[in-house]
Design an enzyme around this catalytic site. Sequence first.
Site, PDB file in Angstrom:
ATOM      1  N   TYR A 141      23.724  26.187  11.827  1.00 14.99           N
ATOM      2  CA  TYR A 141      23.432  26.412  13.245  1.00 14.99           C
ATOM      3  C   TYR A 141      22.810  25.180  13.896  1.00 14.99           C
ATOM      4  O   TYR A 141      22.939  24.983  15.101  1.00 14.99           O
ATOM      5  CB  TYR A 141      22.459  27.585  13.412  1.00 14.99           C
ATOM      6  CG  TYR A 141      23.100  28.942  13.513  1.00 14.99           C
ATOM      7  CD1 TYR A 141      24.022  29.377  12.565  1.00 14.99           C
ATOM      8  CD2 TYR A 141      22.780  29.799  14.554  1.00 14.99           C
ATOM      9  CE1 TYR A 141      24.587  30.635  12.654  1.00 14.99           C
ATOM     10  CE2 TYR A 141      23.338  31.052  14.646  1.00 14.99           C
ATOM     11  CZ  TYR A 141      24.242  31.471  13.702  1.00 14.99           C
ATOM     12  OH  TYR A 141      24.802  32.715  13.797  1.00 14.99           O
ATOM     13  N   LYS A 198      26.720  30.316  -1.449  1.00 21.54           N
ATOM     14  CA  LYS A 198      28.125  30.045  -1.776  1.00 21.54           C
ATOM     15  C   LYS A 198      28.144  28.836  -2.714  1.00 21.54           C
ATOM     16  O   LYS A 198      28.811  27.819  -2.455  1.00 21.54           O
ATOM     17  CB  LYS A 198      28.913  29.813  -0.466  1.00 21.54           C
ATOM     18  CG  LYS A 198      30.417  29.725  -0.624  1.00 21.54           C
ATOM     19  CD  LYS A 198      31.082  31.034  -0.981  1.00 21.54           C
ATOM     20  CE  LYS A 198      32.553  30.813  -1.321  1.00 21.54           C
ATOM     21  NZ  LYS A 198      33.220  32.021  -1.845  1.00 21.54           N
ATOM     22  N   ASP A 230      30.559  36.184  -0.371  1.00 17.41           N
ATOM     23  CA  ASP A 230      31.718  37.088  -0.255  1.00 17.41           C
ATOM     24  C   ASP A 230      31.481  38.353  -1.077  1.00 17.41           C
ATOM     25  O   ASP A 230      31.714  39.470  -0.629  1.00 17.41           O
ATOM     26  CB  ASP A 230      33.030  36.379  -0.637  1.00 17.41           C
ATOM     27  CG  ASP A 230      32.947  35.601  -1.946  1.00 17.41           C
ATOM     28  OD1 ASP A 230      31.844  35.478  -2.510  1.00 17.41           O
ATOM     29  OD2 ASP A 230      34.006  35.130  -2.414  1.00 17.41           O
ATOM     30  N   ASP A 254      23.487  35.926   9.400  1.00 14.03           N
ATOM     31  CA  ASP A 254      24.026  36.440  10.659  1.00 14.03           C
ATOM     32  C   ASP A 254      25.118  37.471  10.356  1.00 14.03           C
ATOM     33  O   ASP A 254      25.123  38.573  10.895  1.00 14.03           O
ATOM     34  CB  ASP A 254      24.614  35.272  11.470  1.00 14.03           C
ATOM     35  CG  ASP A 254      25.262  35.735  12.754  1.00 14.03           C
ATOM     36  OD1 ASP A 254      24.644  36.555  13.459  1.00 14.03           O
ATOM     37  OD2 ASP A 254      26.385  35.289  13.052  1.00 14.03           O
ATOM     38  N   ASP A 258      24.933  41.989  10.377  1.00 14.18           N
ATOM     39  CA  ASP A 258      25.795  42.882  11.166  1.00 14.18           C
ATOM     40  C   ASP A 258      26.415  43.952  10.257  1.00 14.18           C
ATOM     41  O   ASP A 258      26.528  45.116  10.647  1.00 14.18           O
ATOM     42  CB  ASP A 258      26.926  42.105  11.869  1.00 14.18           C
ATOM     43  CG  ASP A 258      26.551  41.721  13.304  1.00 14.18           C
ATOM     44  OD1 ASP A 258      25.341  41.540  13.561  1.00 14.18           O
ATOM     45  OD2 ASP A 258      27.457  41.616  14.157  1.00 14.18           O
TER      46      ASP A 258
HETATM   47  C1  IPM Z   1      22.094  37.193  16.107  1.00 11.92           C
HETATM   48  C2  IPM Z   1      23.110  36.724  17.110  1.00 11.92           C
HETATM   49  C3  IPM Z   1      22.827  35.282  17.439  1.00 11.92           C
HETATM   50  C4  IPM Z   1      22.985  34.464  16.170  1.00 11.92           C
HETATM   51  C5  IPM Z   1      23.675  34.701  18.574  1.00 11.92           C
HETATM   52  C6  IPM Z   1      23.620  35.538  19.819  1.00 11.92           C
HETATM   53  C7  IPM Z   1      23.306  33.268  18.865  1.00 11.92           C
HETATM   54  O1  IPM Z   1      24.385  36.940  16.627  1.00 11.92           O
HETATM   55  O2  IPM Z   1      20.886  37.129  16.409  1.00 11.92           O
HETATM   56  O3  IPM Z   1      22.485  37.647  15.032  1.00 11.92           O
HETATM   57  O4  IPM Z   1      24.084  34.069  15.800  1.00 11.92           O
HETATM   58  O5  IPM Z   1      21.966  34.212  15.521  1.00 11.92           O
HETATM   59 MG    MG Z   2      24.472  38.035  14.802  1.00 13.73          MG
END
Ligand code: IPM
Ligand code: MG
Length: 376
Positions: A141, A198, A230, A254, A258
């Site tokens: 990032y 990884k 993975d 990240d 999710d």
């Molecule tokens: C998160 C989001 C952010 C990230 C974005 C909005 C920059 O996806 O906080 O997980 O990638 O960190």
């Molecule tokens: Mg995210």
Amino acid sequence: MNIKLTLLPGDGIGPEVTAAAVKVLQLAADRFNFSVKTETCSFGGQSIDEYGVPLTEETLQKCLDSDSVFLGAVGGPKWEDLEQQRKPEAGLLKIRKELGLFANIRPAKIYQALIDSSTLKKEVLQDTDFIVLRELTGGIYFGNPRGYTLNKTDSAERHRQEKGWNTMVYTRKEVERIARRGFEMARGRRGKLTSVDKANVLDVSQFWREIVIELHKDYPQVELTHLYVDNAAMQIVREPSQFDVILTGNLFGDILSDIAGMITGSLGMLPSASIGKQHALYEPVHGSAPDIAGENKANPIAAIASMAMLLEHSFEMKKAADVINDAIERTLAQGYRTADIFSEGMRLAGTTEITERIMENFEEIFNEQALGVFTL
Ligand code: IPM
Ligand code: MG
């Protein structure tokens, strides 16, 4: 105690869920005898519209000067085509960096009342309770060099020269400080740390792994395992209950967080804390959901649970945090559901209604506990 809190409601559903979370925080303050002073600042797309940048120096300074920061959500289609550095997301990355928020804590816990509404089977979900601990201010990032070249001509030779690139880089210091957090966190829970990388392909991951192994000597009571990212993604949906603390870098965290969010039924349920040496920021994991913004449909639970994390992590008020979390559980057990977690036979509620129910349940639980009754 007086808490000085900067609010960055941001874009889309951000302002609605922030308002809901602040209401619950104010109620907690009344009952647990502390006070909260909030100041709202422009951030993300809203700030781009007003000032041309997603994070102004003034907003940043306010955040640096406050005890804690609460963020709603950023981004939306309106700002998607701006150059990278001017996108709302760039403001989020900048604030993480400037506040030194290197540790991102994203707990994935099953709410019993929602166990049937996940896309995963109940048997798979039972007993799931883990934390994704994501490194937040380094890795790909933030690594340099980065960039891309696009020549807006049709020449074949020019096209051959075009490219895009980023750099995944970690220093020893960055790996050490997040890994130590991971070991400490695991030690305070069920004693299991899974480091995700990884290392079969990336040098930076091999480096990460060697440092984590080195530090393990200081935490002999923690059981350390390593997974490739993975495989980790697959294991999270195959058998989520095997995990306690997942330690990983910025990009992998990240993605995995999710996945973890979906396990709990909806991203609308997942809170997070981003913590540094001196500052902390709390935010729901979900995005700005522009399609339902302003319609009183947003699920405020992740935001409200993020306030509970704020009380617990920044102000050592675990009791107040527990009452908030219990109030959420009870509200769900009573059948109230926002649209994202709605299922047949449940009571569909808007953002304000479910927030009110949570507040009523908060009062009830608070009173029960004051009387010495401890049932949920
Ligand atoms: C998160 C989001 C952010 C990230 C974005 C909005 C920059 O996806 O906080 O997980 O990638 O960190
Ligand atoms: Mg995210």
